[in-house]
Motif scaffolding. Structure first.
Motif, PDB file in Angstrom:
ATOM      1  N   ARG A 289       0.824  -1.203   0.000  1.00 19.74           N
ATOM      2  CA  ARG A 289       0.000   0.000   0.000  1.00 19.74           C
ATOM      3  C   ARG A 289       0.861   1.257   0.000  1.00 19.74           C
ATOM      4  NH1 ARG A 289      -2.487   3.407   3.789  1.00 19.74           N
ATOM      5  NH2 ARG A 289      -1.556   2.270   5.526  1.00 19.74           N
ATOM      6  N   LEU A 290       0.521   2.185  -0.868  1.00 18.48           N
ATOM      7  CA  LEU A 290       1.213   3.475  -0.935  1.00 18.48           C
ATOM      8  C   LEU A 290       0.515   4.475  -0.031  1.00 18.48           C
ATOM      9  CD1 LEU A 290       3.292   5.407  -2.253  1.00 18.48           C
ATOM     10  CD2 LEU A 290       1.598   5.834  -4.042  1.00 18.48           C
ATOM     11  N   THR A 291       1.262   5.106   0.850  1.00 19.64           N
ATOM     12  CA  THR A 291       0.747   6.209   1.664  1.00 19.64           C
ATOM     13  C   THR A 291       1.152   7.501   0.970  1.00 19.64           C
ATOM     14  OG1 THR A 291       0.959   4.917   3.700  1.00 19.64           O
ATOM     15  CG2 THR A 291       0.777   7.307   3.929  1.00 19.64           C
ATOM     16  N   LEU A 292       0.165   8.277   0.555  1.00 23.69           N
ATOM     17  CA  LEU A 292       0.427   9.420  -0.311  1.00 23.69           C
ATOM     18  C   LEU A 292      -0.546  10.541  -0.019  1.00 23.69           C
ATOM     19  CD1 LEU A 292       1.660  10.754  -2.923  1.00 23.69           C
ATOM     20  CD2 LEU A 292      -0.091   9.514  -4.207  1.00 23.69           C
ATOM     21  N   GLY A 293      -0.043  11.768   0.072  1.00 23.09           N
ATOM     22  CA  GLY A 293      -0.932  12.917   0.158  1.00 23.09           C
ATOM     23  C   GLY A 293      -0.435  14.004   1.076  1.00 23.09           C
ATOM     24  N   TYR A 294      -1.085  15.158   0.956  1.00 25.01           N
ATOM     25  CA  TYR A 294      -0.803  16.284   1.843  1.00 25.01           C
ATOM     26  C   TYR A 294      -1.399  16.006   3.216  1.00 25.01           C
ATOM     27  CZ  TYR A 294       0.380  19.006  -2.348  1.00 25.01           C
ATOM     28  OH  TYR A 294       0.937  19.467  -3.506  1.00 25.01           O
ATOM     29  N   ARG A 295      -0.712  16.481   4.228  1.00 22.57           N
ATOM     30  CA  ARG A 295      -1.190  16.345   5.600  1.00 22.57           C
ATOM     31  C   ARG A 295      -0.997  17.673   6.330  1.00 22.57           C
ATOM     32  NH1 ARG A 295      -2.418  12.325   3.206  1.00 22.57           N
ATOM     33  NH2 ARG A 295      -1.663  10.191   3.592  1.00 22.57           N
ATOM     34  N   GLN A 296      -1.996  18.019   7.131  1.00 25.34           N
ATOM     35  CA  GLN A 296      -1.830  19.149   8.036  1.00 25.34           C
ATOM     36  C   GLN A 296      -1.368  18.590   9.376  1.00 25.34           C
ATOM     37  OE1 GLN A 296      -5.291  21.495   9.355  1.00 25.34           O
ATOM     38  NE2 GLN A 296      -4.111  23.310   8.823  1.00 25.34           N
ATOM     39  N   GLY A 297      -0.234  19.062   9.831  1.00 22.77           N
ATOM     40  CA  GLY A 297       0.332  18.574  11.077  1.00 22.77           C
ATOM     41  C   GLY A 297       0.179  19.576  12.198  1.00 22.77           C
ATOM     42  N   ILE A 298      -0.248  19.079  13.347  1.00 24.48           N
ATOM     43  CA  ILE A 298      -0.308  19.878  14.576  1.00 24.48           C
ATOM     44  C   ILE A 298       0.605  19.183  15.579  1.00 24.48           C
ATOM     45  CG2 ILE A 298      -1.759  20.752  16.440  1.00 24.48           C
ATOM     46  CD1 ILE A 298      -4.129  20.583  14.501  1.00 24.48           C
ATOM     47  N   PHE A 299       1.520  19.908  16.162  1.00 24.82           N
ATOM     48  CA  PHE A 299       2.451  19.274  17.091  1.00 24.82           C
ATOM     49  C   PHE A 299       1.681  18.658  18.254  1.00 24.82           C
ATOM     50  CE2 PHE A 299       5.506  21.986  14.874  1.00 24.82           C
ATOM     51  CZ  PHE A 299       6.484  21.044  14.630  1.00 24.82           C
TER      52      PHE A 299
END
Length: 454
Positions: free
Chosen positions: A362-372
């Motif tokens: 499985r490919l994990t792909l995409g933009y992510r918004q990160g919050i610490f």
């Protein structure tokens, strides 16, 4: 002005045609600067190899529209030609800021107000090319479609049918590329194989330049390529340099996914970047304040990495004794206990993160918004930033001290990354262009670590 090489969809030959264009221009005395839409690392490696100048990524999700304008104009200064390779299909983007083509090639063309050429795969069509070109030309009236490049043309008769269809709608043909079997670039699980591993690339580049010379209508194309010369100040001009630090950056065939802007920002902040190879070097460079592991393909070179016991032993000692370390994706994998490759073979790694890595289908792909996820010394809690994930590996043990709370465009949430001792590791790739405080804080942590006895 500059020119964007757009595609009607993925797989139509944008990269090959862009490289052909750049290869031809690189033979001229004039200077050419290239850009790539989106978060990709590998296509920019090919651009850089061809032009001798670092390709720049243009991604408004990872940065911002204002940053893209500034970056583009800044790196066009002193250049004669500017070429931008698009991403996916012309209007393929993400849903953000009340539009569904955000970060697409079309969006970048609007932001920069530059003309486009549309690459159309003609290998399985003839008269329908007119409908395709007209649809793309009229879909967004704010865009300037300068013409089309016909790729995969099979014969003179085939070309004649294509020309008749395009004459009806008066869209210029800027290039005609015949079917080429000998210039296909090899790929693997994350895209094209990087240039460092393509031993025949100089010969491929020569052939691409010859094809470009024959295939483009240069009388029409060259004026479109003229780089704009609007003066803008250097990026991060208002940000002062910090106390000099020495940063060891892992750079070889296994670790080569980086944004040149990130490296430029570190230098602007006063860092001296010391490249070293986890594959070949048996010891670290002296007097380092900070380690920076970029992404790459450690799974492909896992056996070689595992056999370099000397460097792994030194890394384990230095890192566990407090040397500040920042690692993205492939760097995280290298710092784990082991990597199990696609063949099922398990290879020992540095071992500072208490998890093993296993390659998956499985490919994990995409933009992510990160919050610490919790308080630490990088940025204040609840600070939000955007990054990009792109990997086929999976951690076998979840982190007890995650670095981020991640959310994608579908509001799916996960905890990800590691903060353990002085190690900050994550699958998330970051572009620091609009978050200079992130590397600033890393440098400050590195300065403090020089007081630690290693």
């Amino acid at each position: 002005m500059a020119l964007i090489i757009a595609g009607e969809r993925s797989g139509v030959g944008k990269t090959t045609i862009t490289l052909a264009l750049l290869s031809f221009l690189a033979r001229k005395p004039e200077k050419v600067q290239s850009f790539k839409v989106g978060p990709d690392y590998i296509d920019p490696m090919f651009h850089t190899e061809v032009t001798g100048r670092s390709c720049r990524n243009l991604d408004p999700v990872l940065t911002s529209p204002d940053y893209i304008r500034h970056c583009f104009l800044r790196h066009c200064q002193g250049m004669d030609y500017a070429v931008i390779e698009g991403v996916m299909g012309l209007f393929d983007g993400v849903c953000l800021e009340q539009r569904n083509d955000y970060a697409s090639t079309a969006h970048i063309a609007e932001i920069l107000d530059v003309p486009m050429v549309l690459v159309i795969d003609c290998s399985r069509l003839s008269g329908s090319v007119g409908a395709i070109a007209q649809g793309y030309a009229n879909f967004n009236p704010n865009l300037n479609l300068a013409g089309v490049v016909l790729n995969g043309v099979g014969s003179d008769r085939h070309l004649e049918l294509l020309k008749v269809a395009l004459d009806r709608i008066q869209i210029p043909i800027l290039g005609v590329f015949r079917r080429q079997e000998k210039i296909a670039l090899r790929d693997r699980h994350l895209g094209l194989i990087p240039t460092e591993e393509v031993e025949t690339f100089p010969e491929i580049q020569d052939r691409l330049a010859e094809i470009a010379q024959e295939s483009f209508d240069w009388e029409q194309v060259l004026p479109l390529l003229k780089a704009p010369q609007k003066p803008v100040p250097p990026l991060w001009d208002a940000i002062p340099a910090q106390t000099p630090v020495r940063i060891g950056i892992a750079r070889d065939r296994a670790f080569n996914f980086y944004y040149q802007d990130n490296l430029d920002l570190l230098k602007h902040l006063g860092a001296e970047l010391i490249p070293w190879s986890p594959l070949k070097d048996t010891s670290l460079p002296p007097d380092l304040d900070l380690l920076y592991f970029v992404g790459g393909f450690p799974e492909v070179f896992a056996q070689e990495l595992s056999h370099n016991k000397e460097i792994m032993k030194e890394l384990h000692r230095r890192i566990t004794n407090g040397l500040v370390t920042y690692a993205e994706c492939g760097g995280l994998m290298y710092l784990s206990q082991s990597i199990t490759d696609f063949a099922g073979e398990t290879w020992e790694m540095v071992g500072v993160l208490p998890t093993a890595i296993k390659m998956a289908k499985r490919l994990t792909l995409g933009y992510r918004q990160g919050i610490f996820a919790s308080p630490h010394r990088l940025l204040p809690p609840n600070t939000q930033l955007w990054g990009h994930e792109f990997h086929r590996s999976q951690m076998e043990t979840p982190s007890p001290s995650p670095l981020y709370q991640l959310e994608d465009f579908y509001q799916n949430q996960t905890q990800e990354g590691w903060q353990i001792g002085a190690v900050y590791a994550s699958y998330l790739h970051l572009h620091w262009g609009t978050i200079p405080q992130f590397p600033q804080q890393l440098i400050q942590l590195g300065q403090a670590s020089t007081n630690v006895k290693l």
